[in-house]
Design a protein around this motif. Structure first.
Motif, PDB file in Angstrom:
ATOM      1  N   GLY A  27      37.429  44.671  27.970  1.00 43.59           N
ATOM      2  CA  GLY A  27      38.251  44.662  29.339  1.00 43.59           C
ATOM      3  C   GLY A  27      38.901  45.787  29.604  1.00 43.59           C
ATOM      4  N   PHE A  28      39.049  45.914  30.882  1.00 46.10           N
ATOM      5  CA  PHE A  28      39.892  47.009  31.408  1.00 46.10           C
ATOM      6  C   PHE A  28      40.630  46.880  32.580  1.00 46.10           C
ATOM      7  CE2 PHE A  28      40.311  51.020  33.968  1.00 46.10           C
ATOM      8  CZ  PHE A  28      40.636  51.857  33.095  1.00 46.10           C
ATOM      9  N   CYS A  29      41.887  47.232  32.697  1.00 51.62           N
ATOM     10  CA  CYS A  29      42.747  46.942  33.736  1.00 51.62           C
ATOM     11  C   CYS A  29      43.660  48.170  34.150  1.00 51.62           C
ATOM     12  CB  CYS A  29      43.449  45.889  33.469  1.00 51.62           C
ATOM     13  SG  CYS A  29      44.767  45.900  32.312  1.00 51.62           S
ATOM     14  N   ILE A  30      43.881  48.303  35.389  1.00 49.42           N
ATOM     15  CA  ILE A  30      45.153  49.249  35.560  1.00 49.42           C
ATOM     16  C   ILE A  30      46.419  48.407  36.044  1.00 49.42           C
ATOM     17  CG2 ILE A  30      45.831  51.049  37.212  1.00 49.42           C
ATOM     18  CD1 ILE A  30      43.157  52.032  37.233  1.00 49.42           C
ATOM     19  N   ILE A  31      47.598  48.688  35.408  1.00 50.78           N
ATOM     20  CA  ILE A  31      48.652  47.793  35.667  1.00 50.78           C
ATOM     21  C   ILE A  31      49.709  48.580  36.229  1.00 50.78           C
ATOM     22  CG2 ILE A  31      48.198  46.087  33.736  1.00 50.78           C
ATOM     23  CD1 ILE A  31      49.944  47.275  31.982  1.00 50.78           C
ATOM     24  N   TRP A  44      54.687  43.221  34.616  1.00 54.33           N
ATOM     25  CA  TRP A  44      53.684  44.128  35.071  1.00 54.33           C
ATOM     26  C   TRP A  44      52.654  43.275  36.281  1.00 54.33           C
ATOM     27  CZ3 TRP A  44      53.267  42.893  29.892  1.00 54.33           C
ATOM     28  CH2 TRP A  44      52.219  42.259  29.470  1.00 54.33           C
ATOM     29  N   ARG A  45      52.277  44.154  37.187  1.00 52.35           N
ATOM     30  CA  ARG A  45      51.147  43.685  38.011  1.00 52.35           C
ATOM     31  C   ARG A  45      49.724  44.304  37.833  1.00 52.35           C
ATOM     32  NH1 ARG A  45      52.576  41.400  42.281  1.00 52.35           N
ATOM     33  NH2 ARG A  45      54.718  42.267  42.255  1.00 52.35           N
ATOM     34  N   TYR A  46      48.796  43.325  37.954  1.00 56.57           N
ATOM     35  CA  TYR A  46      47.430  43.979  37.767  1.00 56.57           C
ATOM     36  C   TYR A  46      46.894  44.393  39.064  1.00 56.57           C
ATOM     37  CZ  TYR A  46      47.212  41.563  33.094  1.00 56.57           C
ATOM     38  OH  TYR A  46      47.508  41.428  31.946  1.00 56.57           O
ATOM     39  N   LEU A  47      46.668  45.811  39.277  1.00 57.18           N
ATOM     40  CA  LEU A  47      46.321  46.429  40.245  1.00 57.18           C
ATOM     41  C   LEU A  47      44.712  46.410  40.477  1.00 57.18           C
ATOM     42  CD1 LEU A  47      48.535  49.467  40.281  1.00 57.18           C
ATOM     43  CD2 LEU A  47      48.903  47.463  41.253  1.00 57.18           C
ATOM     44  N   GLU A  48      44.088  46.486  39.279  1.00 56.57           N
ATOM     45  CA  GLU A  48      42.372  46.474  39.169  1.00 56.57           C
ATOM     46  C   GLU A  48      42.282  45.804  37.743  1.00 56.57           C
ATOM     47  OE1 GLU A  48      39.901  49.924  40.099  1.00 56.57           O
ATOM     48  OE2 GLU A  48      41.808  50.827  40.510  1.00 56.57           O
ATOM     49  N   VAL A  49      41.001  45.074  37.708  1.00 53.50           N
ATOM     50  CA  VAL A  49      40.436  44.727  36.685  1.00 53.50           C
ATOM     51  C   VAL A  49      39.062  44.538  36.766  1.00 53.50           C
ATOM     52  CG1 VAL A  49      42.461  42.793  36.032  1.00 53.50           C
ATOM     53  CG2 VAL A  49      40.192  42.178  37.307  1.00 53.50           C
ATOM     54  N   ASN A  50      38.371  44.805  35.382  1.00 54.35           N
ATOM     55  CA  ASN A  50      36.915  44.839  35.567  1.00 54.35           C
ATOM     56  C   ASN A  50      36.057  43.676  35.321  1.00 54.35           C
ATOM     57  OD1 ASN A  50      37.043  44.690  32.760  1.00 54.35           O
ATOM     58  ND2 ASN A  50      35.856  46.504  32.461  1.00 54.35           N
ATOM     59  N   LEU A  51      34.848  43.428  35.485  1.00 55.63           N
ATOM     60  CA  LEU A  51      34.567  41.948  35.077  1.00 55.63           C
ATOM     61  C   LEU A  51      34.423  41.685  33.787  1.00 55.63           C
ATOM     62  CD1 LEU A  51      30.711  42.853  36.841  1.00 55.63           C
ATOM     63  CD2 LEU A  51      32.643  41.462  37.572  1.00 55.63           C
ATOM     64  N   ALA A  52      34.626  42.189  32.659  1.00 61.68           N
ATOM     65  CA  ALA A  52      34.505  41.755  31.215  1.00 61.68           C
ATOM     66  C   ALA A  52      36.288  41.483  31.164  1.00 61.68           C
ATOM     67  CB  ALA A  52      34.430  43.003  30.380  1.00 61.68           C
ATOM     68  N   ASN A  57      40.098  38.122  27.810  1.00 60.43           N
ATOM     69  CA  ASN A  57      41.718  37.564  27.652  1.00 60.43           C
ATOM     70  C   ASN A  57      41.809  36.199  28.260  1.00 60.43           C
ATOM     71  OD1 ASN A  57      41.979  38.178  30.166  1.00 60.43           O
ATOM     72  ND2 ASN A  57      43.250  40.044  30.046  1.00 60.43           N
ATOM     73  N   GLY A  58      40.793  35.808  29.058  1.00 59.40           N
ATOM     74  CA  GLY A  58      40.895  34.611  29.534  1.00 59.40           C
ATOM     75  C   GLY A  58      41.859  34.362  30.841  1.00 59.40           C
ATOM     76  N   LEU A  59      42.289  35.566  31.533  1.00 63.45           N
ATOM     77  CA  LEU A  59      43.329  35.235  32.496  1.00 63.45           C
ATOM     78  C   LEU A  59      42.305  35.401  33.805  1.00 63.45           C
ATOM     79  CD1 LEU A  59      45.980  38.068  31.641  1.00 63.45           C
ATOM     80  CD2 LEU A  59      46.103  35.624  31.438  1.00 63.45           C
ATOM     81  N   HIS A  60      42.340  34.341  34.795  1.00 67.23           N
ATOM     82  CA  HIS A  60      41.505  34.113  35.768  1.00 67.23           C
ATOM     83  C   HIS A  60      42.302  34.837  36.979  1.00 67.23           C
ATOM     84  CE1 HIS A  60      39.194  31.795  33.512  1.00 67.23           C
ATOM     85  NE2 HIS A  60      40.181  31.084  33.123  1.00 67.23           N
ATOM     86  N   GLU A  61      41.289  35.534  37.896  1.00 67.05           N
ATOM     87  CA  GLU A  61      42.016  36.144  39.172  1.00 67.05           C
ATOM     88  C   GLU A  61      43.154  36.852  39.299  1.00 67.05           C
ATOM     89  OE1 GLU A  61      42.040  32.715  42.060  1.00 67.05           O
ATOM     90  OE2 GLU A  61      39.698  32.373  41.408  1.00 67.05           O
ATOM     91  N   ALA A 100      50.713  33.961  23.609  1.00 72.47           N
ATOM     92  CA  ALA A 100      50.580  33.353  24.931  1.00 72.47           C
ATOM     93  C   ALA A 100      49.355  33.221  25.476  1.00 72.47           C
ATOM     94  CB  ALA A 100      51.603  33.888  25.622  1.00 72.47           C
ATOM     95  N   LEU A 101      48.398  33.893  24.885  1.00 77.11           N
ATOM     96  CA  LEU A 101      47.009  34.062  25.409  1.00 77.11           C
ATOM     97  C   LEU A 101      46.157  32.992  24.304  1.00 77.11           C
ATOM     98  CD1 LEU A 101      46.408  37.601  26.920  1.00 77.11           C
ATOM     99  CD2 LEU A 101      47.336  35.412  28.125  1.00 77.11           C
ATOM    100  N   GLY A 102      46.501  32.080  23.962  1.00 77.23           N
ATOM    101  CA  GLY A 102      45.883  31.177  22.904  1.00 77.23           C
ATOM    102  C   GLY A 102      45.927  31.956  21.504  1.00 77.23           C
ATOM    103  N   ALA A 103      46.769  32.550  21.047  1.00 71.08           N
ATOM    104  CA  ALA A 103      46.613  33.136  19.760  1.00 71.08           C
ATOM    105  C   ALA A 103      45.559  34.333  19.636  1.00 71.08           C
ATOM    106  CB  ALA A 103      47.169  32.307  18.708  1.00 71.08           C
ATOM    107  N   ARG A 104      45.350  34.897  20.621  1.00 75.69           N
ATOM    108  CA  ARG A 104      44.458  36.048  20.480  1.00 75.69           C
ATOM    109  C   ARG A 104      44.759  37.005  20.033  1.00 75.69           C
ATOM    110  NH1 ARG A 104      40.148  35.259  25.710  1.00 75.69           N
ATOM    111  NH2 ARG A 104      40.097  33.215  25.894  1.00 75.69           N
ATOM    112  N   TRP A 105      43.704  38.003  19.257  1.00 78.25           N
ATOM    113  CA  TRP A 105      44.214  39.340  18.682  1.00 78.25           C
ATOM    114  C   TRP A 105      43.441  40.289  19.493  1.00 78.25           C
ATOM    115  CZ3 TRP A 105      47.384  40.959  15.063  1.00 78.25           C
ATOM    116  CH2 TRP A 105      47.995  39.877  14.212  1.00 78.25           C
ATOM    117  N   PHE A 106      43.870  41.276  19.910  1.00 79.63           N
ATOM    118  CA  PHE A 106      43.309  42.471  20.624  1.00 79.63           C
ATOM    119  C   PHE A 106      43.325  43.698  20.014  1.00 79.63           C
ATOM    120  CE2 PHE A 106      44.746  39.249  23.665  1.00 79.63           C
ATOM    121  CZ  PHE A 106      43.641  38.863  24.469  1.00 79.63           C
ATOM    122  N   ASP A 107      42.437  44.635  20.227  1.00 84.88           N
ATOM    123  CA  ASP A 107      42.528  46.078  19.893  1.00 84.88           C
ATOM    124  C   ASP A 107      42.565  46.752  21.196  1.00 84.88           C
ATOM    125  OD1 ASP A 107      41.978  48.678  19.137  1.00 84.88           O
ATOM    126  OD2 ASP A 107      40.142  48.213  17.877  1.00 84.88           O
TER     127      ASP A 107
END
Length: 173
Positions: A27-31, A44-52, A57-61, A100-107
């Motif tokens: 996943g990649f985003c610029i916030i 924060w506001r999402y400025l750009e997100v990639n397809l992954a 992370n399960g966040l839509h649009e 808050a994102l379903g108890a997901r762990w992120f690297d």
């Protein structure tokens, strides 16, 4: 001619960036960080997100939306971490849970973009929930095995002590 050549090169560069941006499986985003009147990062506001992004992370649009719109209960430490990156310019790699994102762990790897006056942060991340849960299950299993081994060793010691005592009793009239 020079202007057209530069424009074509800029367009090719943009196309390469887009291809890379959309083809990575992380996943990649610029916030852009949002601060309160005391310069404390609050959202924060999402400025750009990639397809992954959505798959990871399960966040839509998310593009154009604030995190608190998408996940109102997001833990405050996320804004603190990203806000610190935006203010100091120091990149950070870390592993954390987002309950808050379903108890997901992120690297994650986060770094500031667009220079020292920017409040923009790029975030590259992977959902490692399955791996983290497997590690936790293995740790639990190892703890259970260690406990069972300790119980077995105690029982063996008690048995040896009993047999030794009984043997002594039988030999002594």
């Amino acid at each position: 001619d020079k202007v057209e050549s530069r424009e074509r090169e800029l367009q090719r560069s943009e196309e390469r960036y887009r291809t890379l941006f959309e083809s990575i499986d992380e996943g990649f985003c610029i916030i852009e960080m949002i601060y309160d009147e005391h310069e404390k990062p609050v959202d924060w506001r999402y400025l750009e997100v990639n397809l992954a992004f959505e798959k990871q992370n399960g966040l839509h649009e998310a593009t154009g939306k604030r995190m608190r719109e998408l996940a109102p209960d997001i833990e405050p430490y996320w804004a603190e971490i990203y806000g610190n990156v935006a203010l100091t310019g120091k990149p950070i790699r870390f592993v954390h849970e987002a309950k808050a994102l379903g108890a997901r762990w992120f690297d994650l790897y986060a770094f500031r973009v667009d220079g020292p006056d920017s409040h923009k942060v790029a975030v590259l991340f992977t959902d490692i929930t399955a791996t983290k849960r497997l590690d936790q299950a293995l740790q639990t299993r190892n703890t259970e095995l260690e406990n069972a081994k300790a119980v077995a060793e105690d029982a063996s010691r008690a048995n040896s002590d009993f047999l030794s005592s009984m043997s002594h009793e039988l030999r002594t009239p």
